[in-house]
Design an enzyme around this catalytic site. Sequence first.
Site, PDB file in Angstrom:
ATOM      1  N   TRP A  63     -50.007  14.633  50.976  1.00  0.00           N
ATOM      2  CA  TRP A  63     -49.737  15.149  52.327  1.00  0.00           C
ATOM      3  C   TRP A  63     -48.373  14.672  52.829  1.00  0.00           C
ATOM      4  O   TRP A  63     -47.559  15.459  53.324  1.00  0.00           O
ATOM      5  CB  TRP A  63     -50.859  14.661  53.252  1.00  0.00           C
ATOM      6  CG  TRP A  63     -50.864  15.213  54.630  1.00  0.00           C
ATOM      7  CD1 TRP A  63     -50.304  16.392  55.053  1.00  0.00           C
ATOM      8  CD2 TRP A  63     -51.476  14.630  55.786  1.00  0.00           C
ATOM      9  NE1 TRP A  63     -50.534  16.573  56.386  1.00  0.00           N
ATOM     10  CE2 TRP A  63     -51.256  15.512  56.870  1.00  0.00           C
ATOM     11  CE3 TRP A  63     -52.210  13.467  56.012  1.00  0.00           C
ATOM     12  CZ2 TRP A  63     -51.732  15.251  58.155  1.00  0.00           C
ATOM     13  CZ3 TRP A  63     -52.679  13.204  57.284  1.00  0.00           C
ATOM     14  CH2 TRP A  63     -52.447  14.083  58.348  1.00  0.00           C
ATOM     15  N   HIS A 121     -46.265   4.023  44.288  1.00  0.00           N
ATOM     16  CA  HIS A 121     -47.308   3.169  44.878  1.00  0.00           C
ATOM     17  C   HIS A 121     -46.931   1.694  44.710  1.00  0.00           C
ATOM     18  O   HIS A 121     -47.739   0.814  44.989  1.00  0.00           O
ATOM     19  CB  HIS A 121     -48.646   3.375  44.155  1.00  0.00           C
ATOM     20  CG  HIS A 121     -49.258   4.724  44.343  1.00  0.00           C
ATOM     21  ND1 HIS A 121     -49.400   5.316  45.565  1.00  0.00           N
ATOM     22  CD2 HIS A 121     -49.813   5.593  43.443  1.00  0.00           C
ATOM     23  CE1 HIS A 121     -50.004   6.491  45.417  1.00  0.00           C
ATOM     24  NE2 HIS A 121     -50.257   6.678  44.146  1.00  0.00           N
ATOM     25  N   ARG A 144     -54.248   3.700  54.597  1.00  0.00           N
ATOM     26  CA  ARG A 144     -55.464   4.333  55.120  1.00  0.00           C
ATOM     27  C   ARG A 144     -56.556   3.288  55.255  1.00  0.00           C
ATOM     28  O   ARG A 144     -56.514   2.261  54.545  1.00  0.00           O
ATOM     29  CB  ARG A 144     -55.863   5.375  54.068  1.00  0.00           C
ATOM     30  CG  ARG A 144     -57.011   6.228  54.419  1.00  0.00           C
ATOM     31  CD  ARG A 144     -57.313   7.189  53.288  1.00  0.00           C
ATOM     32  NE  ARG A 144     -58.218   8.220  53.738  1.00  0.00           N
ATOM     33  CZ  ARG A 144     -58.701   9.178  52.979  1.00  0.00           C
ATOM     34  NH1 ARG A 144     -58.339   9.264  51.705  1.00  0.00           N
ATOM     35  NH2 ARG A 144     -59.526  10.074  53.469  1.00  0.00           N
ATOM     36  N   SER A 152     -62.244   7.345  48.176  1.00  0.00           N
ATOM     37  CA  SER A 152     -61.388   8.380  47.595  1.00  0.00           C
ATOM     38  C   SER A 152     -60.946   7.975  46.179  1.00  0.00           C
ATOM     39  O   SER A 152     -60.960   8.783  45.245  1.00  0.00           O
ATOM     40  CB  SER A 152     -60.172   8.580  48.506  1.00  0.00           C
ATOM     41  OG  SER A 152     -59.363   9.608  48.030  1.00  0.00           O
ATOM     42  N   LYS A 279     -61.847  15.964  50.319  1.00  0.00           N
ATOM     43  CA  LYS A 279     -62.425  16.312  51.625  1.00  0.00           C
ATOM     44  C   LYS A 279     -61.425  16.148  52.773  1.00  0.00           C
ATOM     45  O   LYS A 279     -61.523  16.814  53.779  1.00  0.00           O
ATOM     46  CB  LYS A 279     -63.607  15.377  51.908  1.00  0.00           C
ATOM     47  CG  LYS A 279     -64.886  15.735  51.221  1.00  0.00           C
ATOM     48  CD  LYS A 279     -65.966  14.852  51.852  1.00  0.00           C
ATOM     49  CE  LYS A 279     -67.327  15.111  51.292  1.00  0.00           C
ATOM     50  NZ  LYS A 279     -68.295  14.130  51.855  1.00  0.00           N
TER      51      LYS A 279
END
Length: 312
Positions: A63, A121, A144, A152, A279
């Site tokens: 995203w 990362h 997050r 996830s 999701k």
Amino acid sequence: MTSYLVDFAVRSSRCILQLCEGRARPGMKVASWLATCGGRTPGSDPCDTDIFIITTPKSGTVWLKALSFAIVNRSNYTPSTNPLLTTNPPYTIPFFEIQLYHYNQNPDLSKLQSPRLFATHIPYSSLPESILTNSNCRILYLCRNPKDAFVSMWHFLNSISEDGQMPVGLDEAFQLFCKGAIPFGPFWEHVLDFWKLSLEKPKHVLFLKYEDMKADTNSHIKKMADFLGYPFSSQEVEKGVVDEISKLCSFEHLSNLEVNKTGLIDPREKIPNHIFFRKAKVGDWSNHLTQQMILELDEITKEKLNGTGVMF
Ligand code: A3P
């Protein structure tokens, strides 16, 4: 000046090797990549205009990549010609440790258009000095809630497990996550280090949280554009450009594009593009974690982050 991009890639690979012990699998082979990235690759000198997207895994990297790409390239494309419509986000902004130095091994970084957008990362502790002090590059950092990041990650690692490998059970994966034995972990140190850096150098690092971005995407798009040096004009805001970018990069839109529904990330790996879109809900952990797990994870988070200013 040192070639920080190569340095960065070598450090990322070390970090993967160190942190992917146990059964938390990264799903990538690093040996051949390590062997080749000791030399300089074209274009690997730092540019002040470089933009790094640094995230804890499964925090919405795809995203953030899509949003950053759409923001900085908005004058180059119309909504119908944007490459995001036909290219999987990992290829619009490559990962150092995957697309650039693992799949390619000797990438010509001088061919990348300015501003160059890179993703990784890699934790702060493995970043080279040159990126932290010698360069005016911008870092967009995203993390997050650890409970959602864990859930996830668990789904993701099991979806990329190779044929014949047993899936990792939730309990076992949970214990590994709590111990920090996840790719690029431990989670809390990753977050805290970039949080501190963002306080120290607010022009260098913008610290973002997935939950905040979900709650108010448009104001975060504006914040990111300001930080990256691509602010929206009042005419653009009136014309609805911010809204256009928000819709273009939304989960509903991206996950339904043919390019993201079909195909593989790379023919050499069996990782399908669609597994980066699951999701996209805040709080899905409540459908997976036991009461005991919730207490344990909340306790670790409290212990590690209490008083730092980071809250989930
Ligand atoms: P879930 O597994 O909770 O659904 P990453 O990109 O870092 O691998 O993170 C993956 C997570 O981001 C997944 O979360 C995925 O569904 C979610 N995601 C993917 N695209 C998104 C988008 N455009 N907007 C919000 N979340 C998105």
